[in-house]
Design a protein around this motif. Structure first.
Motif, PDB file in Angstrom:
ATOM      1  N   GLY A  27       0.804  -1.217   0.000  1.00 29.22           N
ATOM      2  CA  GLY A  27       0.000   0.000   0.000  1.00 29.22           C
ATOM      3  C   GLY A  27       0.834   1.262   0.000  1.00 29.22           C
ATOM      4  N   THR A  28       1.982   1.215   0.647  1.00 33.72           N
ATOM      5  CA  THR A  28       2.865   2.377   0.693  1.00 33.72           C
ATOM      6  C   THR A  28       3.350   2.746  -0.703  1.00 33.72           C
ATOM      7  OG1 THR A  28       3.540   1.922   2.961  1.00 33.72           O
ATOM      8  CG2 THR A  28       5.044   3.276   1.637  1.00 33.72           C
ATOM      9  N   LEU A  29       3.728   1.764  -1.500  1.00 31.58           N
ATOM     10  CA  LEU A  29       4.158   2.069  -2.864  1.00 31.58           C
ATOM     11  C   LEU A  29       3.010   2.682  -3.658  1.00 31.58           C
ATOM     12  CD1 LEU A  29       6.338   2.136  -5.014  1.00 31.58           C
ATOM     13  CD2 LEU A  29       5.785  -0.254  -5.562  1.00 31.58           C
ATOM     14  N   ALA A  30       1.812   2.159  -3.476  1.00 34.66           N
ATOM     15  CA  ALA A  30       0.648   2.725  -4.169  1.00 34.66           C
ATOM     16  C   ALA A  30       0.419   4.175  -3.750  1.00 34.66           C
ATOM     17  CB  ALA A  30      -0.591   1.873  -3.897  1.00 34.66           C
ATOM     18  N   VAL A  31       0.534   4.455  -2.455  1.00 35.94           N
ATOM     19  CA  VAL A  31       0.355   5.820  -1.947  1.00 35.94           C
ATOM     20  C   VAL A  31       1.402   6.756  -2.551  1.00 35.94           C
ATOM     21  CG1 VAL A  31       0.580   7.253   0.135  1.00 35.94           C
ATOM     22  CG2 VAL A  31      -0.839   5.199   0.178  1.00 35.94           C
ATOM     23  N   LYS A  32       2.636   6.287  -2.650  1.00 37.17           N
ATOM     24  CA  LYS A  32       3.709   7.131  -3.189  1.00 37.17           C
ATOM     25  C   LYS A  32       3.467   7.484  -4.659  1.00 37.17           C
ATOM     26  CE  LYS A  32       5.871   7.473   0.547  1.00 37.17           C
ATOM     27  NZ  LYS A  32       5.903   8.767   1.222  1.00 37.17           N
ATOM     28  N   CYS A  33       2.698   6.655  -5.360  1.00 35.03           N
ATOM     29  CA  CYS A  33       2.432   6.884  -6.783  1.00 35.03           C
ATOM     30  C   CYS A  33       1.105   7.598  -7.034  1.00 35.03           C
ATOM     31  CB  CYS A  33       2.418   5.547  -7.522  1.00 35.03           C
ATOM     32  SG  CYS A  33       3.995   4.679  -7.515  1.00 35.03           S
ATOM     33  N   ALA A  34       0.285   7.699  -6.017  1.00 29.21           N
ATOM     34  CA  ALA A  34      -1.075   8.219  -6.177  1.00 29.21           C
ATOM     35  C   ALA A  34      -1.096   9.660  -6.654  1.00 29.21           C
ATOM     36  CB  ALA A  34      -1.827   8.103  -4.853  1.00 29.21           C
ATOM     37  N   GLY A  35      -1.986   9.919  -7.604  1.00 27.33           N
ATOM     38  CA  GLY A  35      -2.221  11.281  -8.060  1.00 27.33           C
ATOM     39  C   GLY A  35      -1.216  11.834  -9.035  1.00 27.33           C
ATOM     40  N   LEU A  36      -0.286  11.021  -9.482  1.00 27.18           N
ATOM     41  CA  LEU A  36       0.738  11.502 -10.416  1.00 27.18           C
ATOM     42  C   LEU A  36       0.379  11.142 -11.859  1.00 27.18           C
ATOM     43  CD1 LEU A  36       3.972  10.518  -8.445  1.00 27.18           C
ATOM     44  CD2 LEU A  36       2.868  12.761  -8.572  1.00 27.18           C
ATOM     45  N   SER A  37       0.827  11.959 -12.778  1.00 28.99           N
ATOM     46  CA  SER A  37       0.634  11.686 -14.208  1.00 28.99           C
ATOM     47  C   SER A  37       1.648  10.627 -14.660  1.00 28.99           C
ATOM     48  CB  SER A  37       0.847  12.968 -15.013  1.00 28.99           C
ATOM     49  OG  SER A  37       2.219  13.355 -14.956  1.00 28.99           O
ATOM     50  N   GLU A  38       1.414  10.066 -15.836  1.00 28.54           N
ATOM     51  CA  GLU A  38       2.384   9.108 -16.393  1.00 28.54           C
ATOM     52  C   GLU A  38       3.749   9.768 -16.524  1.00 28.54           C
ATOM     53  OE1 GLU A  38       1.827   6.509 -19.646  1.00 28.54           O
ATOM     54  OE2 GLU A  38      -0.101   5.779 -18.918  1.00 28.54           O
ATOM     55  N   GLU A  39       3.751  11.002 -16.945  1.00 25.64           N
ATOM     56  CA  GLU A  39       5.018  11.728 -17.101  1.00 25.64           C
ATOM     57  C   GLU A  39       5.758  11.826 -15.768  1.00 25.64           C
ATOM     58  OE1 GLU A  39       5.745  16.172 -18.396  1.00 25.64           O
ATOM     59  OE2 GLU A  39       4.930  14.973 -20.061  1.00 25.64           O
ATOM     60  N   GLN A  40       5.038  12.145 -14.701  1.00 26.02           N
ATOM     61  CA  GLN A  40       5.659  12.235 -13.379  1.00 26.02           C
ATOM     62  C   GLN A  40       6.137  10.862 -12.900  1.00 26.02           C
ATOM     63  OE1 GLN A  40       2.224  14.236 -11.644  1.00 26.02           O
ATOM     64  NE2 GLN A  40       3.562  15.949 -11.052  1.00 26.02           N
ATOM     65  N   LEU A  41       5.357   9.837 -13.160  1.00 31.36           N
ATOM     66  CA  LEU A  41       5.750   8.483 -12.750  1.00 31.36           C
ATOM     67  C   LEU A  41       7.026   8.025 -13.456  1.00 31.36           C
ATOM     68  CD1 LEU A  41       2.236   6.790 -12.714  1.00 31.36           C
ATOM     69  CD2 LEU A  41       3.695   7.201 -10.714  1.00 31.36           C
ATOM     70  N   ARG A  42       7.288   8.585 -14.643  1.00 32.02           N
ATOM     71  CA  ARG A  42       8.480   8.211 -15.416  1.00 32.02           C
ATOM     72  C   ARG A  42       9.728   8.996 -15.016  1.00 32.02           C
ATOM     73  NH1 ARG A  42       4.705   8.348 -20.024  1.00 32.02           N
ATOM     74  NH2 ARG A  42       4.356   6.173 -20.598  1.00 32.02           N
ATOM     75  N   LEU A  53       9.370   5.990 -10.259  1.00 32.43           N
ATOM     76  CA  LEU A  53       8.245   5.338  -9.588  1.00 32.43           C
ATOM     77  C   LEU A  53       7.608   4.280 -10.486  1.00 32.43           C
ATOM     78  CD1 LEU A  53       6.677   8.405  -7.760  1.00 32.43           C
ATOM     79  CD2 LEU A  53       7.740   6.406  -6.690  1.00 32.43           C
ATOM     80  N   LEU A  54       7.473   4.583 -11.774  1.00 34.37           N
ATOM     81  CA  LEU A  54       6.927   3.590 -12.698  1.00 34.37           C
ATOM     82  C   LEU A  54       7.836   2.369 -12.765  1.00 34.37           C
ATOM     83  CD1 LEU A  54       4.769   2.703 -14.648  1.00 34.37           C
ATOM     84  CD2 LEU A  54       5.925   4.030 -16.448  1.00 34.37           C
ATOM     85  N   GLY A  55       9.139   2.593 -12.785  1.00 28.27           N
ATOM     86  CA  GLY A  55      10.082   1.479 -12.775  1.00 28.27           C
ATOM     87  C   GLY A  55       9.963   0.649 -11.511  1.00 28.27           C
ATOM     88  N   LEU A  56       9.728   1.300 -10.369  1.00 31.13           N
ATOM     89  CA  LEU A  56       9.557   0.564  -9.115  1.00 31.13           C
ATOM     90  C   LEU A  56       8.300  -0.304  -9.152  1.00 31.13           C
ATOM     91  CD1 LEU A  56      10.585   3.223  -6.452  1.00 31.13           C
ATOM     92  CD2 LEU A  56      11.808   1.110  -7.034  1.00 31.13           C
ATOM     93  N   VAL A  57       7.217   0.222  -9.704  1.00 34.37           N
ATOM     94  CA  VAL A  57       5.988  -0.575  -9.819  1.00 34.37           C
ATOM     95  C   VAL A  57       6.234  -1.780 -10.723  1.00 34.37           C
ATOM     96  CG1 VAL A  57       3.617  -0.563 -10.734  1.00 34.37           C
ATOM     97  CG2 VAL A  57       4.437   1.330  -9.292  1.00 34.37           C
ATOM     98  N   ARG A  58       6.886  -1.567 -11.854  1.00 31.16           N
ATOM     99  CA  ARG A  58       7.195  -2.675 -12.762  1.00 31.16           C
ATOM    100  C   ARG A  58       8.124  -3.686 -12.076  1.00 31.16           C
ATOM    101  NH1 ARG A  58       7.336  -1.538 -18.617  1.00 31.16           N
ATOM    102  NH2 ARG A  58       9.545  -2.077 -18.558  1.00 31.16           N
ATOM    103  N   ALA A 102       1.280  -1.295 -16.178  1.00 27.27           N
ATOM    104  CA  ALA A 102       2.183  -1.641 -15.081  1.00 27.27           C
ATOM    105  C   ALA A 102       1.414  -1.823 -13.779  1.00 27.27           C
ATOM    106  CB  ALA A 102       3.258  -0.558 -14.922  1.00 27.27           C
ATOM    107  N   PHE A 103       0.505  -0.888 -13.475  1.00 30.24           N
ATOM    108  CA  PHE A 103      -0.265  -0.998 -12.238  1.00 30.24           C
ATOM    109  C   PHE A 103      -1.212  -2.192 -12.272  1.00 30.24           C
ATOM    110  CE2 PHE A 103       1.332   3.243 -11.581  1.00 30.24           C
ATOM    111  CZ  PHE A 103       1.488   3.312 -10.211  1.00 30.24           C
TER     112      PHE A 103
END
Length: 168
Positions: A27-42, A53-58, A102-103
Motif C-alpha cells: 500500500g505504501t508504494l501505491a500511496v507514493k504513486c497516487a495522483g501523479l501523471s504518467e510523465e511524473q511516474l516516469r 516510480l513507474l520502474g519501481l511498480v514494474r 504496469a499498475f
C-alpha cells in the motif's frame, strides 16, 4: 493523496503480522504513486540511476511474480518487461511504458501471490530452489517485506523530488 492503508497490528500470530506488514508496504508504494501523471511516474532519480516510480511498480510486479509464482509455486510463466534479455528492463524501459498496464500487472501479481500464500503453511518449502538453496514461504514473506521497505525508501525520495510530498 488518499491513504487507505491499515496500520499493521502490534499483536497477533506470525501469519497475521507478516501478511499485514506486507500489505502495508504494498500500500505504501501505491500511496507514493497516487495522483501523479504518467510523465511524473516516469521521472528518473539521478544519473546514473534509471530508477523511477513507474520502474519501481514494474520491478515489484516482477518481484511478486518471481518469488510467489516461480520460487514458491514453480509456475512456468515468462519474466515480465523483457527481463530475460536485460536484467534492468523493468527500470530502464519506462519512457514509453504504460502506467495503466504496469499498475494492472502489479495488482494482478499481488492478487495471485495472496491466493498462493493463503493456501500454504509458513514452513512450506518453495518448489524451486533459489541459487541452489531451499527457502520457506515464511522466508519469502520476510524477504518481500524487506524488498518493499527498501524500495519504498527510494519511492519516498522520488516522490519528494517530483512534487515535495513526504510522509510514511
Amino acid at each position: 493523496m488518499t491513504d487507505d492503508r491499515i496500520p499493521p497490528p502490534l499483536t497477533g500470530d506470525e501469519r497475521t503480522v507478516l501478511n499485514n506488514w506486507l500489505e502495508w508496504h504494498r500500500g505504501t508504494l501505491a500511496v507514493k504513486c497516487a495522483g501523479l501523471s504518467e510523465e511524473q511516474l516516469r521521472l528518473r532519480s539521478a544519473p546514473p540511476s534509471s530508477m523511477s516510480l513507474l520502474g519501481l511498480v514494474r520491478h515489484m510486479a516482477h518481484v511478486e511474480r518471481a518469488w510467489f509464482r516461480h520460487i514458491l509455486n514453480d509456475e512456468d510463466v515468462p519474466r515480465l518487461w523483457g527481463k530475460d534479455q536485460r536484467v534492468d528492463a523493468d527500470f530502464d524501459d519506462v519512457d514509453t511504458a504504460s502506467a495503466e498496464e504496469a499498475f494492472a500487472t502489479w495488482q494482478a501479481e499481488i492478487e495471485h501471490a495472496r491466493t498462493l500464500s493463503a493456501a500454504l503453511p509458513l514452513d512450506a518449502v518453495g518448489k524451486r530452489r533459489r541459487h541452489g538453496q531451499d527457502c520457506t514461504h515464511r522466508w519469502i514473506l520476510v524477504h518481500m517485506i524487506e524488498e518493499y521497505a527498501r524500495h519504498n525508501g527510494h519511492a519516498d525520495l522520488l516522490r519528494e523530488r517530483i512534487d515535495g510530498v513526504t510522509g510514511e
